[in-house]
Design a protein around this motif. Structure first.
Motif, PDB file in Angstrom:
ATOM      1  N   ASP A  90       0.829  -1.209   0.000  1.00 44.77           N
ATOM      2  CA  ASP A  90       0.000   0.000   0.000  1.00 44.77           C
ATOM      3  C   ASP A  90       0.860   1.255   0.000  1.00 44.77           C
ATOM      4  O   ASP A  90       0.566   2.222  -0.721  1.00 44.77           O
ATOM      5  N   ALA A  91       1.936   1.248   0.782  1.00 54.08           N
ATOM      6  CA  ALA A  91       2.819   2.413   0.816  1.00 54.08           C
ATOM      7  C   ALA A  91       3.507   2.619  -0.524  1.00 54.08           C
ATOM      8  O   ALA A  91       3.666   3.758  -0.987  1.00 54.08           O
ATOM      9  N   ALA A  92       3.912   1.513  -1.169  1.00 52.55           N
ATOM     10  CA  ALA A  92       4.576   1.624  -2.470  1.00 52.55           C
ATOM     11  C   ALA A  92       3.621   2.193  -3.517  1.00 52.55           C
ATOM     12  O   ALA A  92       4.019   3.020  -4.350  1.00 52.55           O
ATOM     13  N   ILE A  93       2.366   1.763  -3.462  1.00 58.96           N
ATOM     14  CA  ILE A  93       1.373   2.301  -4.402  1.00 58.96           C
ATOM     15  C   ILE A  93       1.174   3.786  -4.148  1.00 58.96           C
ATOM     16  O   ILE A  93       1.125   4.598  -5.088  1.00 58.96           O
ATOM     17  N   ALA A  94       1.086   4.164  -2.874  1.00 64.27           N
ATOM     18  CA  ALA A  94       0.909   5.571  -2.532  1.00 64.27           C
ATOM     19  C   ALA A  94       2.091   6.421  -2.994  1.00 64.27           C
ATOM     20  O   ALA A  94       1.927   7.587  -3.369  1.00 64.27           O
ATOM     21  N   GLU A  95       3.286   5.820  -2.968  1.00 62.55           N
ATOM     22  CA  GLU A  95       4.483   6.532  -3.427  1.00 62.55           C
ATOM     23  C   GLU A  95       4.547   6.631  -4.947  1.00 62.55           C
ATOM     24  O   GLU A  95       5.375   7.361  -5.497  1.00 62.55           O
ATOM     25  N   GLY A  96       3.687   5.868  -5.627  1.00 62.39           N
ATOM     26  CA  GLY A  96       3.702   5.871  -7.087  1.00 62.39           C
ATOM     27  C   GLY A  96       4.701   4.921  -7.705  1.00 62.39           C
ATOM     28  O   GLY A  96       5.035   5.039  -8.888  1.00 62.39           O
ATOM     29  N   ARG A  97       5.175   3.946  -6.942  1.00 65.95           N
ATOM     30  CA  ARG A  97       6.104   2.967  -7.511  1.00 65.95           C
ATOM     31  C   ARG A  97       5.402   2.107  -8.555  1.00 65.95           C
ATOM     32  O   ARG A  97       4.229   1.738  -8.400  1.00 65.95           O
ATOM     33  N   ARG A  98       6.138   1.760  -9.591  1.00 64.56           N
ATOM     34  CA  ARG A  98       5.644   0.876 -10.643  1.00 64.56           C
ATOM     35  C   ARG A  98       6.769  -0.080 -11.024  1.00 64.56           C
ATOM     36  O   ARG A  98       7.951   0.318 -11.048  1.00 64.56           O
ATOM     37  N   THR A  99       6.443  -1.297 -11.339  1.00 66.00           N
ATOM     38  CA  THR A  99       7.455  -2.249 -11.789  1.00 66.00           C
ATOM     39  C   THR A  99       8.141  -1.723 -13.049  1.00 66.00           C
ATOM     40  O   THR A  99       7.461  -1.310 -14.001  1.00 66.00           O
ATOM     41  N   GLY A 100       9.443  -1.718 -13.036  1.00 69.02           N
ATOM     42  CA  GLY A 100      10.222  -1.237 -14.172  1.00 69.02           C
ATOM     43  C   GLY A 100      10.727   0.177 -14.014  1.00 69.02           C
ATOM     44  O   GLY A 100      11.591   0.616 -14.788  1.00 69.02           O
ATOM     45  N   GLN A 101      10.216   0.908 -13.014  1.00 71.76           N
ATOM     46  CA  GLN A 101      10.715   2.258 -12.790  1.00 71.76           C
ATOM     47  C   GLN A 101      12.184   2.229 -12.397  1.00 71.76           C
ATOM     48  O   GLN A 101      12.630   1.337 -11.695  1.00 71.76           O
ATOM     49  N   GLY A 102      12.913   3.250 -12.819  1.00 70.95           N
ATOM     50  CA  GLY A 102      14.311   3.350 -12.446  1.00 70.95           C
ATOM     51  C   GLY A 102      15.195   3.425 -13.666  1.00 70.95           C
ATOM     52  O   GLY A 102      14.761   3.855 -14.736  1.00 70.95           O
ATOM     53  N   ASP A 103      16.428   2.999 -13.491  1.00 66.38           N
ATOM     54  CA  ASP A 103      17.368   2.996 -14.606  1.00 66.38           C
ATOM     55  C   ASP A 103      18.004   1.610 -14.711  1.00 66.38           C
ATOM     56  O   ASP A 103      17.575   0.672 -14.036  1.00 66.38           O
ATOM     57  N   ASP A 104      19.028   1.472 -15.535  1.00 64.20           N
ATOM     58  CA  ASP A 104      19.612   0.154 -15.761  1.00 64.20           C
ATOM     59  C   ASP A 104      20.404  -0.368 -14.566  1.00 64.20           C
ATOM     60  O   ASP A 104      20.814  -1.527 -14.577  1.00 64.20           O
ATOM     61  N   TRP A 105      20.625   0.464 -13.555  1.00 65.59           N
ATOM     62  CA  TRP A 105      21.327   0.007 -12.357  1.00 65.59           C
ATOM     63  C   TRP A 105      20.376  -0.359 -11.229  1.00 65.59           C
ATOM     64  O   TRP A 105      20.666  -1.262 -10.441  1.00 65.59           O
ATOM     65  N   PHE A 106      19.250   0.316 -11.123  1.00 64.18           N
ATOM     66  CA  PHE A 106      18.309   0.018 -10.047  1.00 64.18           C
ATOM     67  C   PHE A 106      16.888   0.254 -10.550  1.00 64.18           C
ATOM     68  O   PHE A 106      16.555   1.372 -10.978  1.00 64.18           O
TER      69      PHE A 106
END
Length: 522
Positions: A254-270
């Motif tokens: 729930d916290a990750a959703i609230a933060e707007g995290r999505r699978t694949g977000q980031g760059d080639d290192w993280f």
């Protein structure tokens, strides 16, 4: 940075269109050209820097699709009980480790397996109290699904005779109703919440050197938010040397959703990975969810850690937020229900849903996994470690166990990893196990259920491109081809030419990530 040419190598690219090469040109973090030395040097130009690999075999960087890097990092200086063969030996080792700790701390580590002890007794808190009466002790079993705690640890988290069993867990009790110190599945959580390290960043910095030395250039990490924070600190400081696809704990969804995290977000290192959800327990703890009882254990069909209705709700909530789901399932009933739950939410474009471990399934569920595109994220050494346990606990069960061949033939995407620190993170014993289905000593002769063996090329693909596909990264890594990330290793054994026994003993010579040498054997 100038263009760099890595030459004088037997390159196994993993690319069906160009499976072998002599040289590779790297421009920045990506491959510019792969082919003969003449072709590559022509593409690189006269000013390219030359790096001689001295005739070594070269492979795409190996990708561990399921590893607990924080736990692995912490295990490097914690008490290790994996090789003990009796309760007395375990207590001797715990006492010796406790003597080196400062007062006021906790004693962590473990990875004990009472199934292999002589005699195979279930330990209790009183045994730990005899060597650690004051220092709190919490020791996960080898599969991580049971914790053996002493009385001091139970007191600190408030577990006593009046504490009810949590949903999806068990506080094992004696004939008087008192906790024995053995906690299973969700009952472990209060102690696990305390298993955090204030110096995790330093531990991960050291651990990545160990992983790079084993030929790993990318990992799917399955640990918690403290691990995520430590990796982001390493990334910000320019100290991250391998690529991380970071899972989200179910408790943080729930916290990750609230933060707007999505699978694949980031760059080639993280990058942000899937949410990790538990469906059942583990075979070694006798808690994986089965359709029939374990042999000799009337009525025990394991534990449904997350009820089916909750699985469907969690899957839907994550998928609607753009977060892929990775579900731990070991027993055949757990796998069946997880597949049902994925089917209930339907395919979700852009997300690769997974089953972690997928060890024991009904044969009819393999084509169902394929139709739904569910990735089987598996660990080959679990198979060879568990041979005796499967033969004893699952005797008479009609199952597809560690069914790598059946899965590939059915069209199930396959990704390999280690589950370290449950197993050692070295990927070469995993390749050996996948193609032989024998232990390192060659037993059982001919392999256990040998019809499920893979070819070496298939096993390598599962540990490279298959793991990349599971993360939705197959356009960037997993094979050595122009435009792909320049992640590769030089090794002293050519796995496609030499015997599985030789592959088992492989030594990594050089590990390159993003075109830069990040580890080299001295």
């Amino acid at each position: 940075m100038s263009i760099r040419v890595y030459r004088n190598a037997a390159i196994r690219t993993g690319d069906r269109a160009n499976p072998s090469a002599q040289a590779m040109a790297v421009d920045g973090e990506r491959l510019l050209a792969v082919g003969t030395e003449a072709e590559v040097r022509a593409a690189a130009g006269a000013g390219a820097e030359l790096v001689d690999l001295a005739g070594a075999a070269v492979l795409p960087g190996l990708y561990d699709a399921h590893i607990h890097t924080a736990q692995y990092a912490q295990s490097l200086d914690a008490v290790d009980l994996r090789d003990v063969r009796s309760l007395a030996e375990a207590l001797t080792r715990v006492a010796a480790h406790a003597a080196r700790l400062r007062p006021g701390g906790w004693l962590f580590g473990g990875r004990w397996d009472s199934n292999t002890w002589d005699p195979p007794v279930q330990p209790d808190r009183y045994a730990l109290d005899s060597v650690c009466p004051e220092l709190p002790v919490a020791l996960p079993s080898v599969d991580g699904h049971t914790v053996w705690a002493n009385s001091a640890a139970l007191r600190l988290v408030g577990i006593d005779a009046d504490t009810p069993d949590p949903v999806g867990g068990e506080i094992v009790r004696d004939e008087r109703g008192e906790p024995t110190g053995i906690l299973r599945e969700s009952a472990c959580r209060p102690l696990r919440d305390l298993m955090v390290s204030p110096d995790l960043r330093d531990q991960l910095r050291a651990a990545q050197e160990e992983l790079l030395a084993l030929g790993l250039t990318s990992v799917h990490d399955i640990d918690g938010e403290d691990c995520r924070a430590a990796y982001l600190e390493l990334r910000a400081a320019g100290e991250l040397k391998l690529r991380v696809h970071k899972a989200i704990p179910m408790s943080h969804l729930d916290a990750a959703i609230a933060e707007g995290r999505r699978t694949g977000q980031g760059d080639d290192w993280f990058r942000t990975g899937p949410v990790k959800i538990f469906s059942d327990g583990a075979l070694g703890s006798h808690t994986c969810h089965m359709s029939e009882p374990f042999a000799g254990e009337h009525g025990n069909v394991g534990i449904a850690v997350t009820p089916y209705e909750d699985l469907v709700k969690l899957f839907a909530r994550a998928a609607e937020a753009g977060i892929a789901v990775a579900t731990h399932a070991i027993g055949d009933q757990a796998n069946h229900l997880v597949i049902d739950a994925y089917q209930a939410i339907g395919r979700t474009p852009g997300l690769r849903h997974r089953i972690e471990h997928a060890q024991h399934l009904r044969a009819a569920d393999l084509p169902r996994m394929a139709r739904l595109g569910i990735v089987a994220s598996m660990q080959p050494v679990h198979c060879t470690s568990d041979i005796d346990l499967v033969d004893s606990l699952l005797a008479g069960h009609d199952l597809a166990s560690y069914a790598w061949r059946g899965m590939l033939d059915a069209g199930v995407p396959l990704a390999f990893g280690s589950d370290a620190p449950v197993e050692h993170p070295n990927p070469f014993p995993a390749l050996y196990a996948a193609v032989t289905r024998t232990r390192p000593d060659g037993t059982p002769a001919g392999g256990w259920q040998p019809e499920q063996r893979l070819s070496m090329a298939e096993a390598l693909a599962a540990h490279t491109l298959g793991a990349a596909r599971a993360a939705g990264e197959e356009e960037r890594k997993g094979v050595l081809a122009p435009g792909m990330l320049a992640d590769f290793i030089a090794v002293d054994t050519d796995p496609l030419r030499e015997s599985p026994e030789a592959v088992l003993r492989t030594r990594v010579l050089t590990t390159v990530v993003g075109g830069e040498i990040h580890w080299q054997r001295g």
